[in-house]
Design a protein around this motif. Structure first.
Motif, PDB file in Angstrom:
ATOM      1  N   SER A  15       8.829   3.062  -2.493  1.00 24.35           N
ATOM      2  CA  SER A  15       9.246   1.654  -1.466  1.00 24.35           C
ATOM      3  C   SER A  15      10.531   1.455  -1.659  1.00 24.35           C
ATOM      4  CB  SER A  15       8.897   0.147  -2.965  1.00 24.35           C
ATOM      5  OG  SER A  15       7.758   1.097  -3.032  1.00 24.35           O
ATOM      6  N   ASP A  38       0.362  -0.297  -1.629  1.00 22.89           N
ATOM      7  CA  ASP A  38       0.624  -0.563  -2.546  1.00 22.89           C
ATOM      8  C   ASP A  38       0.376  -1.655  -3.315  1.00 22.89           C
ATOM      9  OD1 ASP A  38       1.012   0.371  -5.193  1.00 22.89           O
ATOM     10  OD2 ASP A  38       2.888   1.240  -4.925  1.00 22.89           O
ATOM     11  N   GLN A  40       0.458  -1.767  -5.933  1.00 22.33           N
ATOM     12  CA  GLN A  40       1.225  -2.511  -6.672  1.00 22.33           C
ATOM     13  C   GLN A  40       2.401  -3.692  -6.108  1.00 22.33           C
ATOM     14  OE1 GLN A  40       3.108   0.327  -9.739  1.00 22.33           O
ATOM     15  NE2 GLN A  40       2.857   1.038  -7.482  1.00 22.33           N
ATOM     16  N   ASN A  42       5.269  -3.435  -4.420  1.00 21.90           N
ATOM     17  CA  ASN A  42       6.495  -3.500  -4.771  1.00 21.90           C
ATOM     18  C   ASN A  42       7.334  -3.750  -3.575  1.00 21.90           C
ATOM     19  OD1 ASN A  42       5.957  -3.331  -7.432  1.00 21.90           O
ATOM     20  ND2 ASN A  42       6.638  -0.861  -7.118  1.00 21.90           N
ATOM     21  N   ASP A 130       4.567   1.719   2.975  1.00 17.17           N
ATOM     22  CA  ASP A 130       4.487   2.477   1.665  1.00 17.17           C
ATOM     23  C   ASP A 130       3.456   2.917   1.012  1.00 17.17           C
ATOM     24  OD1 ASP A 130       6.031   3.008  -0.771  1.00 17.17           O
ATOM     25  OD2 ASP A 130       6.164   0.522  -0.851  1.00 17.17           O
TER      26      ASP A 130
HETATM   27 MG   LIG Z   1       6.726   1.987  -4.825  1.00 22.08          MG
END
Ligand SMILES: [Mg+2]
Ligand SMILES: Nc1ncnc2c1ncn2[C@@H]1O[C@H](COP(=O)(O)OP(=O)(O)OP(=O)(O)O)[C@@H](O)[C@H]1O
Length: 262
Positions: A15, A38, A40, A42, A130
């Motif tokens: 990232s 992703d 997540q 980020n 990403d």
């Molecule tokens: Mg990442």
């Protein structure tokens, strides 16, 4: 140009590399898009600086739309958000990606991202993707959608082992689904010049035939600070050594002659 940054190992700098190369690209005047696959999120957080707000029109909404036919379906550009930085936009991630994955897989939606990013190529000159630290549906979609791939390496022995399997998985996927994918090489991240092990690992990789890009990214607390400030390095610390290393890496990968978008 559609470049994916992938390594199955977590925390190697995917990232950070996506957002910082994309920010440099945007600062040089290229219309640049980051696609955050992703869950997540980020990269989304880094570029949009969101805390707990729920975003609408995310990359998950784009994928969900592909599951049912709708006469009034949105276009890929409707899932793009502007960042506070000139020329830099993002297709943000969402935790919903996890829930959708199985359905997308069973309904064979693996080429949807490629089609969307190809059409966005007429607006965005540089697209950076990403990925999560896993070879899942979204990562495979990204490797099929991209024409370039960078593999970050964080100078750790476990990473070195992971690299061998990643490389062959990417090569197999490319052979079956995306002959245009160029593996540009391994990006060394968090390099510590005064420690022996990283250099030894890098030399081993090179003697095993891996293309290691010569522009190493050093380790610096500025990276964490830049994440905390939601400001990529080129804006957060333009004169810092790590920023200069990122710029050198950017110049190297830009130097390669790119085929024109069709
Ligand atoms: Mg990442
Ligand atoms: N050059 C660097 N110097 C110091 N810290 C770094 C550097 N690059 C990344 N980091 C830090 O390492 C951590 C992991 O980086 P990052 O989130 O970019 O990795 P990732 O591969 O995307 O992780 P994940 O697999 O969880 O998505 C972060 O805390 C980040 O601030």
């Amino acid at each position: 140009m559609r470049r994916v940054i992938f390594n199955q190992k977590g925390g190697v700098g995917k990232s950070s590399i996506v957002c910082n190369l994309a920010a440099i690209s945007a600062s040089r005047g290229y219309k640049t898009l980051v696609v955050d696959l992703d869950p997540q999120g980020n990269s989304t957080q880094y570029l949009l600086g969101l805390k707990d707000e729920k975003l609408r029109h995310t990359i998950a909404d784009f994928f969900e739309q592909s599951l049912s036919f709708n006469l009034f379906s949105k276009e890929p550009k409707d899932f793009v958000h502007k960042t506070p930085f000139a020329n830099l936009s993002v297709m943000p991630s969402s935790p919903l990606l996890d829930e959708l994955e199985h359905k997308l897989e069973t309904k064979h939606k693996i080429y949807k991202l490629r089609d969307a990013l190809k059409s966005l190529g007429s607006i965005y000159e540089r697209i950076y993707i990403d990925t999560a630290p896993a070879m899942n549906f979204y990562t495979r979609s990204a490797l099929i959608a991209a024409d370039r791939c960078l593999i970050p390496f964080d100078c750790d022995a476990f990473s070195q082992r992971a690299l061998y399997s990643i490389h062959s998985e990417i090569a197999e996927l490319s052979e079956d689904h995306n002959r245009d994918l160029v593996i540009e090489g391994v990006v060394v991240n968090q390099f510590q010049p005064r420690v022996k092990l990283p250099q030894a690992l890098i030399e081993e990789l090179m003697s095993d035939g891996y293309k290691v890009l010569p522009d190493y990214l050093g380790q610096s607390v500025k990276m964490r600070e830049s994440h905390g400030a939601s400001k990529p390095l080129v804006y957060f610390a333009p004169e810092h050594k790590l920023t200069k290393q990122y710029e050198a890496l950017f110049d190297r990968i830009e130097d390669v002659q790119l085929p024109l978008e069709v």
